[in-house]
Scaffold this motif. Sequence first.
Motif, short mmCIF file in Angstrom:
data_model
loop_
_atom_site.label_atom_id
_atom_site.label_comp_id
_atom_site.label_asym_id
_atom_site.label_seq_id
_atom_site.Cartn_x
_atom_site.Cartn_y
_atom_site.Cartn_z
N GLY A 171 0.78 -1.16 0.04
CA GLY A 171 0.15 0.03 -0.10
C GLY A 171 0.55 1.29 0.04
O GLY A 171 0.48 2.21 0.46
N ARG B 181 1.26 3.52 -2.37
CA ARG B 181 0.75 4.77 -3.09
C ARG B 181 -0.20 5.27 -1.93
O ARG B 181 -0.25 6.54 -2.03
CB ARG B 181 -0.23 4.08 -4.23
CG ARG B 181 0.36 3.58 -5.50
CD ARG B 181 -0.25 3.15 -6.63
NE ARG B 181 0.56 2.73 -7.60
CZ ARG B 181 1.22 3.39 -8.59
NH1 ARG B 181 1.06 4.42 -8.65
NH2 ARG B 181 1.91 2.70 -9.50
N SER B 182 -0.76 4.57 -0.99
CA SER B 182 -1.68 5.15 -0.16
C SER B 182 -0.80 6.32 0.88
O SER B 182 -1.56 7.12 1.22
CB SER B 182 -2.53 4.27 0.76
OG SER B 182 -1.41 3.47 1.48
N GLN C 129 -0.79 9.78 -0.40
CA GLN C 129 -1.90 10.50 -0.66
C GLN C 129 -2.42 10.97 0.49
O GLN C 129 -2.14 10.73 1.60
CB GLN C 129 -3.27 9.60 -1.19
CG GLN C 129 -2.74 8.90 -2.40
CD GLN C 129 -3.90 7.79 -2.62
OE1 GLN C 129 -4.63 7.45 -1.92
NE2 GLN C 129 -3.60 7.06 -4.02
N ARG D 277 -4.19 12.49 3.76
CA ARG D 277 -5.01 11.86 4.60
C ARG D 277 -6.07 12.75 5.41
O ARG D 277 -5.48 13.70 5.72
CB ARG D 277 -4.26 11.15 5.68
CG ARG D 277 -3.19 10.15 5.01
CD ARG D 277 -2.44 9.38 6.28
NE ARG D 277 -1.36 8.85 5.55
CZ ARG D 277 -0.66 7.99 6.07
NH1 ARG D 277 -0.48 7.89 7.46
NH2 ARG D 277 0.63 7.25 5.51
#
Length: 849
Positions: A840, A842-843, A846, A848
């Motif tokens: 994960g 990529r998350s 990003q 939050r």
Amino acid sequence: MIERRWLEQADENGVITRIAYFDNEAAGQPVLLIHGFAEFSCTWEPVLEYLPPDFRYIRLDVKGFGYSSKNDPDRLSLFDFTRSTADFIRSLDLKDLVLIGHSMGGAISSLILNYSDVRSRVDKLVLIDSAGMFEQVPAFIETLAAMSHDNPLLRFANEDLMAYLIMQQAYASEMKISQELVGAYAEAMRLPGSRECVIAAARQFLIPNVPAFQQDLRKLRLPTLIIWGAQDRIIPMEDGEKFHDCIAGSRLEVLPECGHSPQEECPEETGRLIADFLLDAPPAPAPETSTELLPAKAAAPVVESRSLRERSMDQLRQLRDVYKLRMTRLVDRWSFGTIFLLGFIKVLQLLKKLGMRAEENGWRKATGIFLRSEYSKFVLSCFRLNYYHGSRPDNPVSARLELIHHLGEYIRNHSQLHWSASPGWFRLGRRKVWFTDVAEAFYDRTGELLWIEMHFDPGRENFQLLDTEAVKAVMREAVRLINNLRRHDSKEVSRRFSTRLRRWARKVPGYSYAARFELKNLVERLLTATFIHCEFLPDDPVALNARRLATPNLRKYRNPGWGLLNVIARFTPDFREVDLWMQYHHVPVDGMPMQELLADLKHNWGNFGTLPFPPAGSPAAKPEVQYAGNRLFRCRFFVDFEPLLALRRELNEKYATLMEGPATVAGMIIWGMAQHRFFRNGKMLFPVDTDLEGRNPAERELSLVFIRAGRYFDRNNPLSWFINFQKEFNRRLWRTRRGESESYELLELYSMIHPLFYQIGHRLMPEAMSEFVGSMGISILRDSEIFISPLSDLQINGFMTISNLTQPTEDGKTAGAVCACGTRDQIRFYREAMENLAAGYRSFLQPRV
């Protein structure tokens, strides 16, 4: 006639490189001509007569080529050439400069514009069949890099023939090859070190991040002429078009019936194009801003009357002035302990300025103090080896003897393995050994040692006064002592074993003085021998595959002495293949050079292919946990890194310039682990291979990079903070490899003090010590199959090692083996963090909510 000159450059270690060049000393605008790969300044002679006479033409021989110094073959990459050429421009104080580069020289001319101070000196750019756009090295250069019969540098002793064959590759028509040029190239090739430097440069010839290179070219606002031979067989015409597309306002001129070297093959047409360009209107102004991928250096005008030493010291001062060491950068969190240690470091810096020096590398000394335990040793695996030369052994005894014979021979032929640890006060040292004996150990199922069979070094004189029974007596006593010490603290086993065995050899009755001397020698040879234990894998295919990948219990099968190597060998049921698990004592050697030797062994012996890992996440790939001693455990597990590597490629395409280099696997993992609560506030240690002096690769230096990734995180803009982190990590890596970072200085200073001070600081101020050297660590050996983690006494929050990230798996995908060492909770946190970032990442980038 213009005479050849030399300009002397000094690197950060004071090593002098002499750069050969010609200068017509005309009063006009300077023009620097940079030759291509395997060429030197003579390549420009055919075209000079067609160029306007009022310009100042300077033709240099790039370091390692022509008549320039060839004393540093390990530093002949495009970036090394660029740094050297930038120093050349500054030293001659060239301004309003026209850069003309052919092939490799074109890549150098393009890369050099990333130095802002050099960019401000350049007015025009000419690229002739320039390198730089290819992601795969041209076949011509791969051939020159190969140690094979196809390489003309190795195949032919006659330099004229060799030069002709190389030119034949570059020309569209052999009829245009000039015998005069052939003779000039051949003469330069006869100089000592010429062939070796060409081969070394060929192996380092690549721009690793072409998208970032193209992005930098798009920022250029510089009049640029691109000349290309239509029949270039080395660098295709498509690359010329890429340069034309990237450089705004550039002009592309294609010469028909011309190959890779227009300045030699079509000098009149090439000269006319360059002359028109030189006499054209003045260039457009340079942009106000530029992105610096490489740090700028101050100009250094040449003062011919000064001594070489004075000029060298000036250049060294300029290098240091680029970046000022501030040891406070090592501290993120202040306390009384960190203030005290920093004051102590300042005192050591003062002593260093006054002339005090350490006798050994700081990292090597630190390993002897904090990597003394059995769990501090590291393990590398090598699967599916062909260990026999000739017919395959058909029984266990012949298989064992065949392997031991060839392994002993390999060790004897590689001096990098002729080390052992050496006990001392408060630390271990290392010393060279002169015997390469192999001790074969036999155990029962419970791990009790049954017998030791010595295979003595056949290249050394063995015992004249000791009979077979005396040798067996030593082995019996050794077996007894080892079994008695099986459950003792791992730090003390080797020390107690060696002390007791030596005492027995001094006191056992029945030996003359000369025979007792041989007896003591036998004991020393046993204590420094390579230990090996052989196992035979089961017939069942499922059990066989599981057993092959199972980490050996090295607390049970240990090297009880001070020897460098402990080997677990596993034979397949048909004796066709053997898997080796090589455990190394960390005090004498480090992981990277040992992995390179293991890869060399696999290449020399041959192998039967790759052993696939079980699919990541499958029952067969469940984590393996072993007790390592002192309430510490090792956990080995498999991770699918493909999503992470795909994301890395995207980041490098988009942000390589902002990151001042590529997004490294290590950098991504360290930042990704900081997203886990356990690692968020931890300071990470990462070993760096420096090899500053180009010595034997197996004896090169290591240093360390320390960084707290949790400082580089913002929930609202994580991508920006990741870029900032990777930029800082790249800078620290670069400076440490050059020996210019705070962490490198710290190790050098620590090597000046007595080991007792380490122990006092570690016991009284453990948190302050961790603030300087990290409380956790990570190491990556990208070519290893399985890398079992060591653990030092300093990394109180564990250590993790990562092997080849793209090892094939049984389901046709890839995975990498990861090993963490620490307490039970710590190894669980390492596994959680790695699995989360692999799946994960990529998350993480990003925002939050």
